[in-house]
Design an enzyme around this catalytic site. Structure first.
Site, PDB file in Angstrom:
ATOM      1  N   GLU A 166      -6.393   4.188  -6.057  1.00 15.96           N
ATOM      2  CA  GLU A 166      -7.707   4.406  -5.448  1.00 15.96           C
ATOM      3  C   GLU A 166      -8.233   5.759  -5.930  1.00 15.96           C
ATOM      4  OE1 GLU A 166      -9.773   4.590  -1.013  1.00 15.96           O
ATOM      5  OE2 GLU A 166      -7.829   5.498  -1.349  1.00 15.96           O
ATOM      6  N   HIS A 188     -11.366  -2.612   3.113  1.00 15.21           N
ATOM      7  CA  HIS A 188     -11.311  -2.290   4.538  1.00 15.21           C
ATOM      8  C   HIS A 188     -12.072  -1.015   4.898  1.00 15.21           C
ATOM      9  CE1 HIS A 188      -8.324   0.111   2.580  1.00 15.21           C
ATOM     10  NE2 HIS A 188      -8.239   0.874   3.653  1.00 15.21           N
ATOM     11  N   ASP A 189     -12.587  -0.300   3.901  1.00 16.31           N
ATOM     12  CA  ASP A 189     -13.344   0.929   4.160  1.00 16.31           C
ATOM     13  C   ASP A 189     -14.843   0.725   3.977  1.00 16.31           C
ATOM     14  OD1 ASP A 189     -10.991   2.429   4.533  1.00 16.31           O
ATOM     15  OD2 ASP A 189     -10.831   2.854   2.387  1.00 16.31           O
ATOM     16  N   ASP A 240       0.866  -1.180   0.000  1.00 20.06           N
ATOM     17  CA  ASP A 240       0.000   0.000   0.000  1.00 20.06           C
ATOM     18  C   ASP A 240       0.903   1.230   0.000  1.00 20.06           C
ATOM     19  OD1 ASP A 240      -2.345   1.629   0.408  1.00 20.06           O
ATOM     20  OD2 ASP A 240      -3.242  -0.102   1.420  1.00 20.06           O
ATOM     21  N   ASP A 266      -3.007   4.726  -2.394  1.00 19.33           N
ATOM     22  CA  ASP A 266      -4.040   5.346  -1.575  1.00 19.33           C
ATOM     23  C   ASP A 266      -4.423   6.730  -2.120  1.00 19.33           C
ATOM     24  OD1 ASP A 266      -5.393   5.012   1.115  1.00 19.33           O
ATOM     25  OD2 ASP A 266      -4.442   6.954   1.431  1.00 19.33           O
TER      26      ASP A 266
END
Ligand code: NOJ
Length: 537
Positions: free
Chosen positions: A236, A312-313, A98, A194
């Site tokens: 993302e 995970h969000d 990440d 990210d």
């Protein structure tokens, strides 16, 4: 068109705090991940996207990095990380790191220096202004934080412990590229980037995403780092349209392999309202229209899709769009079949392959997530009702995805030997766990395993065209067509029986969660029926 390994890959996302705890402190760690690589190999995945494991004060669970080249103590150390890379590579599993470079932690030495010493070069690594404007933080409140010492404000689009980096600064960009090369040299398989669409921000003009220099930075990054290697990169990008996604992922542009677009996820809440005001029912025709648009517009050679329900969000998909009752297994299989046979690279979020669900959070005491807590406090200040706040958090809050992975039916679901884990284990672990899934040949796990294998074995999944079929509202059916070869995917996206008439003859059932012959005879689909047929030429 050059094909890459990631065109045939299925990626598995690991949220390290919640995957497997090896040292009994109630928090997952790298040795825990290593201990479960055989399980992931059995599932068949090609790559792991590892959510951040770097040194961090954990204000946002590692998305606030204080040193990019050091592993957080709670997860282990660099020797553990190298062992993970080595052990994963031995099993032909790549590790995708990440990359969080829109912001750092306020405890990163760059920011410490910038704050302490306003004349230091690091000062300009961040974004400082004498006056604030009305930009809001995504986690609530103003995006500007006053710094007493210098009398200026710094920008933070996330928490105030996550100051935004200033990508205008060439020295900063070079430091990021050096860091990326440090990781590439360790043998990683790529980067998940990210909120990458925010790095070209122009705060003075209120531009947070898709700034004018964004794609210049990505081309520069590509050249300076991963462009020379066969790595996978996924950005993302919450606001991407197919046009924007093509800018990133057209191979001629030399930017990224693909992006995560979130248009379908947008159906989880009402239009133009904060996500907490969630939609009580999914608009299935709208979902079909969105996938149709993305599937037909990102043609091979012009761009590439990512495919996901969870991360995970996000809430657990079964809790928001599937069924958590009698049809839990069937709905999980249907959702998997629907998604994994589209064009793009599918992602599985840990626990999705065993049908994990949202957690029945009762009060704020059980909540860890900074976004949920900020939302709750702001809503309480506005006089909103606690029951309604908890209802939103239970459905939409990010902690739902972050409760520990359920490995077996022993204490703490086999996740940890600790008496207390960092987030509680979902009480349904007695029945929903890996051990039970592996023991049942009809489990969700084996549907995922089969889908992963189908992707490896079938080139049409990469290059066949996508054709949405006209059906009843709650039936989602499409064909993948390549020359004279066609595959039909049919899914009943509901708990009710649906009509489905067809005349095609078929020669093979590639995957199904039902008795296809019965469905064919009756021209009816039972709740969550799903299958893929190879049609006769
Ligand atoms: C997106 C990440 O997925 C999320 O978990 C995080 O809070 C924000 N970016 C900030 O890094």
């Amino acid at each position: 068109m050059e094909k890459h390994w990631w065109h045939k890959a299925t990626v598995y996302q690991i949220y390290p705090k919640s995957f497997k705890d090896s040292n009994g402190d109630g928090i997952g760690d790298l040795q825990g991940i290593i201990s479960q690589l055989d399980y992931l190999q059995k599932l068949g995945i090609t790559a792991i996207w590892l959510s951040p494991v770097y040194q961090s004060p954990m204000d946002d669970n590692g998305y606030d990095i204080s040193d990019y080249e050091v592993i957080a103590d709670i997860f282990g150390n660099m020797a553990d990380m190298e062992e993970l890379l080595d052990q994963a590579n031995q099993r032909h599993i790549k590790i995708v790191m990440d990359l969080v470079v829109n912001h750092t932690s306020d405890e990163h030495t760059w920011f410490v220096e910038a704050r302490e010493n306003p004349t230091s070069p690091e000062r300009d690594f961040y974004i400082w202004r004498d006056q604030l404007n009305d930009l809001d933080s995504i986690f609530g409140g103003s995006a500007w934080q006053y710094d007493q010492k210098s009398g200026q404000y710094y920008l933070h689009f996330f928490s105030k412990k996550q100051p935004d980096l200033n990508w205008e600064n060439a020295q900063l960009r070079q430091k990021v590229y050096d860091m990326m090369n440090f990781w590439i040299a360790k043998g990683i398989g790529g980067f998940r980037m990210d909120v990458i669409d925010m790095i070209g921000k122009i705060p003075d003009q209120g531009i947070s995403t898709n700034g004018p220099k964004l794609h210049d930075y990505l081309k520069e990054m590509n050249q300076a780092t991963f462009g020379k290697h066969d790595l996978m990169t996924v950005g993302e990008t919450w606001g991407a349209s197919p046009e924007i996604a093509k800018q990133y992922s057209n191979p001629d542009h030399h930017e990224l392999s693909m992006v995560f677009q979130f248009e379908h996820i947008g159906l989880q809440h009402k239009p133009d309202v904060p996500k907490w005001d969630y939609a009580k029912e999914l608009d299935v025709p709208a979902l079909k229209a969105i996938f149709n648009k993305w599937q037909t517009q990102l043609e091979l050679g012009q761009g590439w899709n990512s495919l996901f329900w969870n991360n995970h969000d996000l809430p657990r998909v079964l809790s928001i769009w599937g069924d958590t009752g009698v049809n839990r297994v069937k709905s999980a299989q249907a959702l998997a079949i629907l998604l994994h046979l589209m064009r793009g690279t599918p992602y599985i979020y840990q626990g999705e392959e065993i049908g994990m669900t949202n957690y029945p959070f009762a009060d704020l005491e059980q909540i860890d997530d900074i976004e949920s807590l900020n939302f709750a406090h702001e809503a309480l200040e506005k006089g909103q009702d606690m029951a309604a706040i908890m209802d939103s958090i239970r459905m939409i809050g990010r902690d739902n995805a972050r409760t520990p992975m359920q490995w077996d039916s022993t204490k703490q679901a086999g996740f940890s030997s600790a008496d207390k884990t960092w987030l509680p284990v979902n009480p349904n672990y007695q029945s929903i766990n890996v051990q039970a899934a592996l023991a049942d040949p009809d489990s969700i796990f084996y549907t995922y395993q089969k889908l992963v294998q189908l992707r490896k074995d079938n080139d049409w999944l990469i290059d066949a065209d996508f054709e949405l079929l006209e059906t009843a509202d709650k039936v989602f059916a499409y064909k993948r067509v390549r020359g004279s070869e066609s595959h039909l995917v049919v899914v009943n996206f509901s708990n009710q029986e649906q009509n489905f008439a067809w005349s095609d003859s078929f020669e093979d059932i590639l995957i199904s969660n039902t008795d296809v012959a019965v469905a064919l005879n009756k021209q009816k689909l039972q709740a969550w029926d799903a299958f893929c047929l190879k049609l006769t030429d």
